[in-house]
Design an enzyme around this catalytic site. Structure first.
Site, mmCIF file in Angstrom:
data_model
loop_
_atom_site.group_PDB
_atom_site.id
_atom_site.type_symbol
_atom_site.label_atom_id
_atom_site.label_comp_id
_atom_site.label_asym_id
_atom_site.label_seq_id
_atom_site.Cartn_x
_atom_site.Cartn_y
_atom_site.Cartn_z
ATOM 1 N N CYS A 43 0.857 -1.184 0.000
ATOM 2 C CA CYS A 43 0.000 0.000 0.000
ATOM 3 C C CYS A 43 0.891 1.232 0.000
ATOM 4 C CB CYS A 43 -0.955 0.013 1.190
ATOM 5 S SG CYS A 43 -0.165 -0.178 2.783
ATOM 6 N N GLU A 76 -7.345 8.711 4.911
ATOM 7 C CA GLU A 76 -7.166 8.373 3.503
ATOM 8 C C GLU A 76 -8.458 8.016 2.801
ATOM 9 O OE1 GLU A 76 -2.605 6.790 3.644
ATOM 10 O OE2 GLU A 76 -4.177 5.263 3.623
#
Length: 179
Positions: free
Chosen positions: A66, A113
């Site tokens: 990620c 996020e």
């Protein structure tokens, strides 16, 4: 090494500016990110253990890779780039879904996020980058779910949030395939 910028976004995922990554995490500003899950032909998910010298969440287990998109980079391009940088292989990726989450860390930083979750398939062994990844393993999703419940402190904060959604997505699609 120059610090990377993250793409600041509104809740509709529209870019509203750039900010250095550390500053965005210190201020808990919403920014674009992605999470890649790699599956093999046995239905297992490749997990990585973060390197011991990472500035947050060292040695914790998490999804295959990620990170954050770079300005002008598509979600898929970013996922492929980071997969190669961290795990040392390339494969096709497909975006599954996106969602917003906010997760504070013990060190005062916060992930806020809009995360684009992607999936890919691969059956080989990765060639891990030791600056990013300590170790890796294959686990079936149901075993991951059980282990997170039994040992939550061994997993990254964001992975526990994202995995629940990923697992539900897998189960929903498995049920649709049977119907």
């Amino acid at each position: 090494m120059k610090e990377e910028n993250v793409i600041l976004v509104n809740q509709a995922d529209e870019p509203i500016g750039l900010m250095p990554k550390m500053e965005a995490h210190e201020k808990a500003v919403l920014h674009r990110a992605f999470s890649v899950f790699i599956m093999n032909d046995h239905g297992e998910t490749m997990l990585q253990q973060r390197a011991g010298d990472k500035y947050h969440s060292p040695l914790l287990w998490t999804n295959t890779c990620c990170s954050h998109q770079r300005d002008g980079e598509t979600n898929i391009e970013a996922g492929k780039r980071r997969l190669l940088e961290e795990m040392g292989f390339q494969t096709e990726l497909k975006e599954l879904f996106s969602f917003i989450y906010k997760a504070p860390f013990d060190n005062g930083l916060t992930e806020h996020e809009l995360d684009h979750v992607m999936i890919g398939h691969y059956n080989g062994n990765p060639s891990i980058n030791p600056e990013e990844v300590e170790d890796w393993k294959w686990m079936c999703p149901s075993a991951i779910k059980e282990d997170i419940a039994a040992n939550p402190g061994q997993y990254t904060v964001w992975f526990k949030i994202i995995f629940e959604r990923f697992y539900n997505h897998l189960m929903d699609n498995a049920n649709q395939d049977e119907g």
